[in-house]
Design an enzyme around this catalytic site. Structure first.
Site, mmCIF file in Angstrom:
data_model
loop_
_atom_site.group_PDB
_atom_site.id
_atom_site.type_symbol
_atom_site.label_atom_id
_atom_site.label_comp_id
_atom_site.label_asym_id
_atom_site.label_seq_id
_atom_site.Cartn_x
_atom_site.Cartn_y
_atom_site.Cartn_z
ATOM 1 N N ASP A 33 0.830 -1.204 0.000
ATOM 2 C CA ASP A 33 0.000 0.000 0.000
ATOM 3 C C ASP A 33 0.868 1.259 0.000
ATOM 4 O O ASP A 33 1.947 1.280 0.590
ATOM 5 C CB ASP A 33 -0.891 -0.020 1.244
ATOM 6 C CG ASP A 33 -2.056 0.937 1.137
ATOM 7 O OD1 ASP A 33 -2.358 1.396 0.024
ATOM 8 O OD2 ASP A 33 -2.665 1.234 2.183
ATOM 9 N N ASN A 81 -10.192 -1.796 -5.926
ATOM 10 C CA ASN A 81 -9.384 -0.941 -6.801
ATOM 11 C C ASN A 81 -9.965 -0.800 -8.201
ATOM 12 O O ASN A 81 -9.622 0.138 -8.935
ATOM 13 C CB ASN A 81 -7.961 -1.502 -6.948
ATOM 14 C CG ASN A 81 -7.143 -1.435 -5.680
ATOM 15 O OD1 ASN A 81 -6.213 -2.206 -5.507
ATOM 16 N ND2 ASN A 81 -7.485 -0.528 -4.763
#
Length: 252
Positions: A33, A81
């Site tokens: 991340d 996403n």
């Protein structure tokens, strides 16, 4: 006075010595991340942030190999996403394919974990061809989690299990009895693999976001503030040291 670089190397070597004689994770999960935030902080484009993050994956795997960690699952693209802008997703699909090709060229066994139907047809075909011709020469196996969502994985596993039992002519009661922890486990994306011992997440977020939701029931977690492209070997060694200091009782 020693400079910071020297002190850093001394500390890194000390950590490596501490880990030389202790049991390490046999399956390591990584939530990579912070690529976009790293790009913003560095004045780079979002695509460059993702490319630097992908490059860090290859480097990270060499650290795992040095310590004989046999299995790593890397979350490259989540189900959530897929709501990102089309331009960013197009770049991500290319980066994912490039990364898979780089890792297979390096001799890693690479397995897609997730729903590859989210990938464009030409990308799926390119990946399929590469996997068919890949030559595995290294001990470390890599799961690339693409289009992955933990809830979606469990739903798909149960659906597959129910369909199989239905095709065998079982009635509703028999099917219900057949839905067990072990049976669901045999239909997960990671079937046949051990559950992760340790899951690392970078960028300061302290949540799993559904990563390996079923498999992480007994996992240890380690969070750090560093954005993934800036993740260092010393950060990795610190995570492993902390893991080795924990007493894992598995509820007992």
């Amino acid at each position: 006075m020693a400079d910071d670089g020297v002190l850093y190397r001394v500390y890194e070597r000390r950590l490596a010595r501490e880990l030389a004689s202790v049991p390490l994770p046999q399956h390591l999960g990584v939530i990579v991340d912070g690529n976009r935030r790293w790009a913003k902080a560095s004045g780079a484009s979002t695509e460059e942030g993702h490319r630097q993050g992908a490059a860090k994956i290859a480097e990270f795997l060499t650290w795992c190999e040095e310590l004989s960690i046999p299995l790593v699952t890397v979350w490259m693209l989540s189900h959530d996403n897929l709501r990102r802008p089309a331009e960013e997703l197009e770049a991500l699909f290319g980066i994912i394919t490039d990364t898979l090709e780089e890792l297979t060229d390096a001799g890693y066994e690479v397995r897609l974990t997730g729903n590859d139907d989210v990938l464009p047809a030409e990308v799926r075909e390119r990946i399929r061809r590469r996997q068919e011709t890949a030559q595995v020469t290294r001990e470390l196996a890599v799961n690339l989690a693409i289009g992955y969502g933990g809830r979606e994985e469990i739903v798909v596993a149960v659906q597959e299990l129910v369909r199989e039992m239905g095709q065998r002519g079982l009635d509703a009661e028999q099917i219900a009895d057949g839905i067990t922890i072990e049976a669901i486990g045999e239909h997960l994306y990671t079937r046949g693999q051990p559950d992760p011992d340790l899951i690392i997440r970078t960028s300061g977020e302290q949540r799993l976001s559904g990563f390996l939701l079923w498999q992480s029931v007994h996992s240890e977690f380690w969070f750090c503030e560093t954005y993934w492209p800036g993740f260092r070997r010393v950060d990795f060694l610190r995570a492993l040291r902390d893991f080795c200091k924990r007493e894992r009782r598995f509820g007992a």
